[in-house]
Enzyme design. Sequence first.
Site, PDB file in Angstrom:
ATOM      1  N   CYS A 135       0.812  -1.121  -0.095  1.00  0.00           N
ATOM      2  CA  CYS A 135      -0.130  -0.008  -0.062  1.00  0.00           C
ATOM      3  C   CYS A 135       0.897   1.189  -0.043  1.00  0.00           C
ATOM      4  CB  CYS A 135      -0.979   0.245   1.212  1.00  0.00           C
ATOM      5  SG  CYS A 135      -0.089   0.544   2.875  1.00  0.00           S
ATOM      6  N   ASP A 324       0.471   7.235  13.209  1.00  0.00           N
ATOM      7  CA  ASP A 324      -0.988   8.064  12.554  1.00  0.00           C
ATOM      8  C   ASP A 324      -1.204   9.376  12.874  1.00  0.00           C
ATOM      9  OD1 ASP A 324      -1.745   5.526  11.206  1.00  0.00           O
ATOM     10  OD2 ASP A 324      -3.218   4.867  12.672  1.00  0.00           O
TER      11      ASP A 324
END
Length: 460
Positions: A135, A324
């Site tokens: 990804c 994140d």
Amino acid sequence: MGIEPSLPQSSPAPARLTDPYLQIEGGYRLSGEVTISGAKNSSLALMAASLLTMEPCRLHNVPKLADIRMMSAILESLGVRVKPVADNTLDIDPRFLSVHRAPYELVNSLRASFFILGPILARLGMARIPLPGGCAIGARPVDLHVRGLQALGAQVRIEHGIVEARARKLRGGRIYLDYPSVGATETIMMAATLAEGETVIENAAQEPEVVDLANFCRSMGAHIRGAGSKTIVISGVLRLHGSEYHVIPDRIETGTFMAAAAITRSTLRIGPVFPEHLAAVIAKLREMGSVVNLVGPGTLEVSPGRVMAATDIETLPFPGFPTDMQAQFMSVLAVSEGTSIISETVFENRLMHVPELNRLGADIRVRSGHAIVRGVLKLSGAPVVATDLRASAALVIAGLAAHGTTTIAGLHHLDRGYESIERKLQALGARIERHLPGAAPSEVSNAVAAGPDAATVAPA
Ligand code: UD1
């Protein structure tokens, strides 16, 4: 020290001209209180875990997001009934789980769907799940998931891009994870709940989402100790029962609004939160000069200090600074006094937002996985393109502070992980609007044509 110019680090597919885009008039203060949604990453794991029982489950506080809709579609393809029964409540009826193979098209677009491997194997004795693939933010292998299941006695082979796992009965085992992977810890923990005997996971991930999953499994009758520490012990049971459960608040959404408060030098109240989930983020913001206080049960107040100062950040597994939150903090540091170094150690390709932030006037260079951020006095609005989920949030935050108009394309990334973000920001006074396809002004088209583009696969 010679420093390389910051170039895009991959060439994902371009954003589509027909996509909606956000338009932000930046440079305004925000104020008020924002309500945080349920945690996306917890919800996805809990949805998969509901396959471990043969009785219905009800999950509350599930955010309405593209990723959740995709996971629902995957569960439905397996014969499971998924029904939204209220705004943020999902009923999952896994009684009719009969299919042990998941469709490639669905799994490929949502990496978290790999979580169904453990529960399907535990329930049906066999699972065939396509490899989730690489990804935008890195290779993201599944070797630790596979080795964990093998340690529980499963025969696993990977052929033609499909992971096939078989085990008439899983047996408890001892597993040491070379890296405290969130996904691998969750896969092994779920499978072990129905294994015969005791499983010990050493060097387990300690993320709050792992604890939430353990609590949900416990509410179904699983015996799990130590979740949230480095050693998790699971004593297998014969069967689990249905459960009704409330998902924890999304700590990454919380951190994103904290960063929005910091960069716009605003006072915001943010809740509900578990402050202990955000210890590293709160510590860094304070170090940078923000004032962060717990002003009520589960409510944080972030307000501006005298200056915003540079600081170094290294992303690490929990309780370290979360990968994140790296992109959003980069936006804040871009307008802080001094030079900061951001080291991304969790994913190898997670600095793709750097060129986009530079388009907004930031001064950031990348060298060997480190971003060197020289604080500038101000950002200026420009057309930009989101490259992954958290990068898109970083661009929104930067746009709120940038003088003039910022347009952000590639919103399919943002919509994967932030429930009603523009409505929440508008309620705080932000001048942010979503424009629908067909209404793209020329600068949006130009940005889309120029790239650096939006990835088509789900990164985080
Ligand atoms: C989860 C989160 C993601 C978050 C990340 C880190 C979900 C759906 N996703 O991702 O949003 O950014 O945690 O908090 O909850 N690794 C291996 N082999 C494996 C598995 C992982 O080498 O079998 C490596 C990865 O390449 C990466 C590191 O371990 O470098 C961390 O990955 P992991 O914790 O597994 O992240 P995810 O569970 O994929």
